[in-house]
Design an enzyme around this catalytic site. Sequence first.
Site, short mmCIF file in Angstrom:
data_model
loop_
_atom_site.label_atom_id
_atom_site.label_comp_id
_atom_site.label_asym_id
_atom_site.label_seq_id
_atom_site.Cartn_x
_atom_site.Cartn_y
_atom_site.Cartn_z
N ASP A 1 -41.23 -20.45 -4.48
CA ASP A 1 -42.19 -20.33 -3.39
C ASP A 1 -43.15 -19.15 -3.59
OD1 ASP A 1 -43.25 -20.91 -0.81
OD2 ASP A 1 -41.89 -19.45 0.11
N ASN B 1 -31.79 -16.12 -8.19
CA ASN B 1 -32.08 -16.30 -6.77
C ASN B 1 -31.81 -17.74 -6.36
OD1 ASN B 1 -33.34 -15.50 -4.12
ND2 ASN B 1 -34.72 -17.18 -4.69
N GLU B 2 -30.92 -17.90 -5.40
CA GLU B 2 -30.63 -19.20 -4.79
C GLU B 2 -30.40 -20.32 -5.81
OE1 GLU B 2 -33.40 -20.23 -1.74
OE2 GLU B 2 -32.71 -18.63 -0.43
N ASN C 1 -29.10 -15.44 1.78
CA ASN C 1 -30.42 -15.80 2.29
C ASN C 1 -30.21 -16.86 3.37
OD1 ASN C 1 -31.18 -14.22 0.14
ND2 ASN C 1 -32.25 -15.84 -0.99
N TYR D 1 -31.73 -18.87 7.08
CA TYR D 1 -32.93 -19.13 7.89
C TYR D 1 -32.71 -19.87 9.21
CZ TYR D 1 -35.80 -17.15 4.26
OH TYR D 1 -36.37 -16.26 3.40
N TYR E 1 -35.91 -22.65 9.51
CA TYR E 1 -35.84 -23.97 8.87
C TYR E 1 -34.89 -24.91 9.61
CZ TYR E 1 -38.60 -22.11 5.04
OH TYR E 1 -39.61 -21.55 4.31
N GLU F 1 -32.38 -12.30 2.59
CA GLU F 1 -33.52 -13.05 3.14
C GLU F 1 -33.15 -13.58 4.51
OE1 GLU F 1 -35.61 -16.04 0.92
OE2 GLU F 1 -35.29 -14.99 -0.99
N TRP G 1 -37.11 -10.96 4.90
CA TRP G 1 -38.06 -11.72 4.10
C TRP G 1 -39.31 -11.92 4.94
CZ3 TRP G 1 -38.08 -12.43 -0.85
CH2 TRP G 1 -38.97 -13.36 -1.42
N LYS H 1 -44.15 -15.01 6.22
CA LYS H 1 -42.98 -14.34 6.79
C LYS H 1 -43.08 -12.81 6.68
CE LYS H 1 -39.83 -18.23 6.20
NZ LYS H 1 -40.58 -19.05 5.21
C1 BDP Z 1 -36.05 -18.76 0.05
C2 BDP Z 1 -36.62 -18.29 -1.28
C3 BDP Z 1 -37.93 -17.54 -1.12
C4 BDP Z 1 -38.84 -18.27 -0.15
C5 BDP Z 1 -38.13 -18.34 1.19
C6 BDP Z 1 -38.99 -19.01 2.28
O1 BDP Z 1 -35.69 -17.49 -1.97
O2 BDP Z 1 -38.54 -17.39 -2.37
O3 BDP Z 1 -40.10 -17.69 -0.05
O4 BDP Z 1 -36.97 -19.10 1.03
O5 BDP Z 1 -38.89 -20.21 2.43
O6 BDP Z 1 -35.37 -19.93 -0.14
O7 BDP Z 1 -39.75 -18.32 2.95
#
Ligand code: BDP
Length: 603
Positions: free
Chosen positions: A166, A413-414, A468, A470, A474, A508, A553, A572
Amino acid sequence: MEQSLLYPVVNAVRTDQKLDGLWRFSFDAVGVGPQEGWAKHLPKAVDMPVPASFNDFFTDKDAREYTGDFWYEKKFFVPADYQGRFVGLRFDAVTHRATIYVDGVKIRSHEGGFLPFVADVTDALHYGEENTVVVQGNNELSREALPAGDTITLKNGKKMVRPFFDFYNYSGINRSVHLITLPVERITDYTTDFTLAGADADVHYTVTTTGDHDVVAVLRDADGQVVAENTGKQGTLHVTDAHLWNVRAAYLYTLTLRITNDTTIVDEYSAEIGIRTIKIVGTEIQVNGQSVYLKGFGRHEDSPFAGRAFDLNVEKKDFSLMQWSGANSFRTSHYPYDEQVYQMADREGFLVIDEVPAVGFKMAAASFLGGLNQSFFKGPWIKPLHAKHLDQITDMIKRDKNHPSVFAWSLLNEPDTVTEESVPYFKQIFAETKDLDPQSRPRTFSLSEDDTIETSKDLDFPDIYLLNRYPGWYHYAGYQISDGEAGLREEMDKWAASGINKPIVFTEFGADTEAGLHKLPSVMWSEEYQVEVLEMFSRIFDSYPFIKGEQVWNFADFQTVEGNMRVNGNKKGIFTRDRQPKAAAFFYHKRWTNIPLDYKAQK
Ligand code: BDP
């Protein structure tokens, strides 16, 4: 000989001349460059600043989105008295691939858009004359390379990238170019490690050189006073009443390594070092034996006009804002940053999680683009990818190991960690990288929302868990946020019940926010909603003793691919892309300036 990644310095025996400025630049969409002699000279070209990503300078979309080979050219004068020395062209970063030519002669190639390399041009140069360096670059993405993605060809014949990550695929000579000269017998690398004993400290060092003469190591304090000296390519420097480097309270010594031949200095290299130890003890992150709590950011090297280019002015501003916010740490998401970033972190006392560009190692990461639901680690690309991954971890650790600010290595990462196929990959990469760091700092990777205590197969590998998450964005977003909080608490309760014996750092969490959009009551995308999401996470962080850090993040809004999930980039940031605060920045200023460094220490 193994390449030296030492950062260039200038002294009586070493020179460093930057070749930054205007270069000539051409796209090579159909690949005619090699046949038409572009390695010697670019026939038709435009001016292009270095360091910079080329993308945002153009006004037509074909140029901005350009994918394929591109060429840079610059003339430079080489003084006659450079002859007899080692002469190199050091590229701090060319994204993602580069082949270097001097006066039409190929010198070397390099892959990896976020790490330095040196082209040995000693025998290729014309001394006392003008020379021409040409760089053939390439910015395609593939599943066999880092960062992962695809390159496709449109029906009109133009190529484009589909990143599994991303952030925008900003390309070009993104960092400085140096013309360096070094003595033939020279220092190529050094390592440092520390033991603390009461008020004193021992600095253990090793030095590698190209010759047989011995090395003298001299340690000076911040006032320039010699505090310890030793002869030998390896040894210990004993420091009485040592000033330790600490988080947001940095203290730097200068280590000078010198090769001498009787009274002549053959080579000399000086660098700032910080004396400190890093240890993970149970769920504590300890610096100098004291528990620390991380506050800070996931960041990007991203700013208007020059894209991913390193810009000292932007970096200075970012450090000012991070200091004001009360932060004490950041992650170099999702690639190693310019070396000057670590120098600034060393001086300002920030802790850095240093990350290699192993991002997109998950088919669902292509979900922005209609991702595939299969195991990434089963793909035929894994063998070549693994070799590049290892190569880049090796170079990152080699480059950054002596920075006191670097406290952990993030190897991915992820990635996909829910499939069985991931296990042998993790096993191998963790085994291969075990002894690379003389300080044995923690190695880790961030876990996406799919990768939980119940689903992940790779939780034995990291020394710290990076999560990480959300909820509030999300999923369980908007008015459903209370379910998001409940769900994350359930997950944290499971970690607690597992008898967790490693720290968790949230690397994140956040919400996209359009600066200036206000609404009462809040709606998603408003500044009010972003603060509500971050307050929700803060409540959770404050509830669990094993959560030992929070890195929101993102530090600032940044450019991404275009798509229906992104309004001209990822929003973000708690600062805008031009580094102005959203309401969330004031929230963190208040929260973090009130959280002590030893927050949650087990007393
Ligand atoms: C995570 C990723 C990051 C993205 C973030 C997002 O590690 O790079 O920018 O989500 O969706 O999965 O903002």
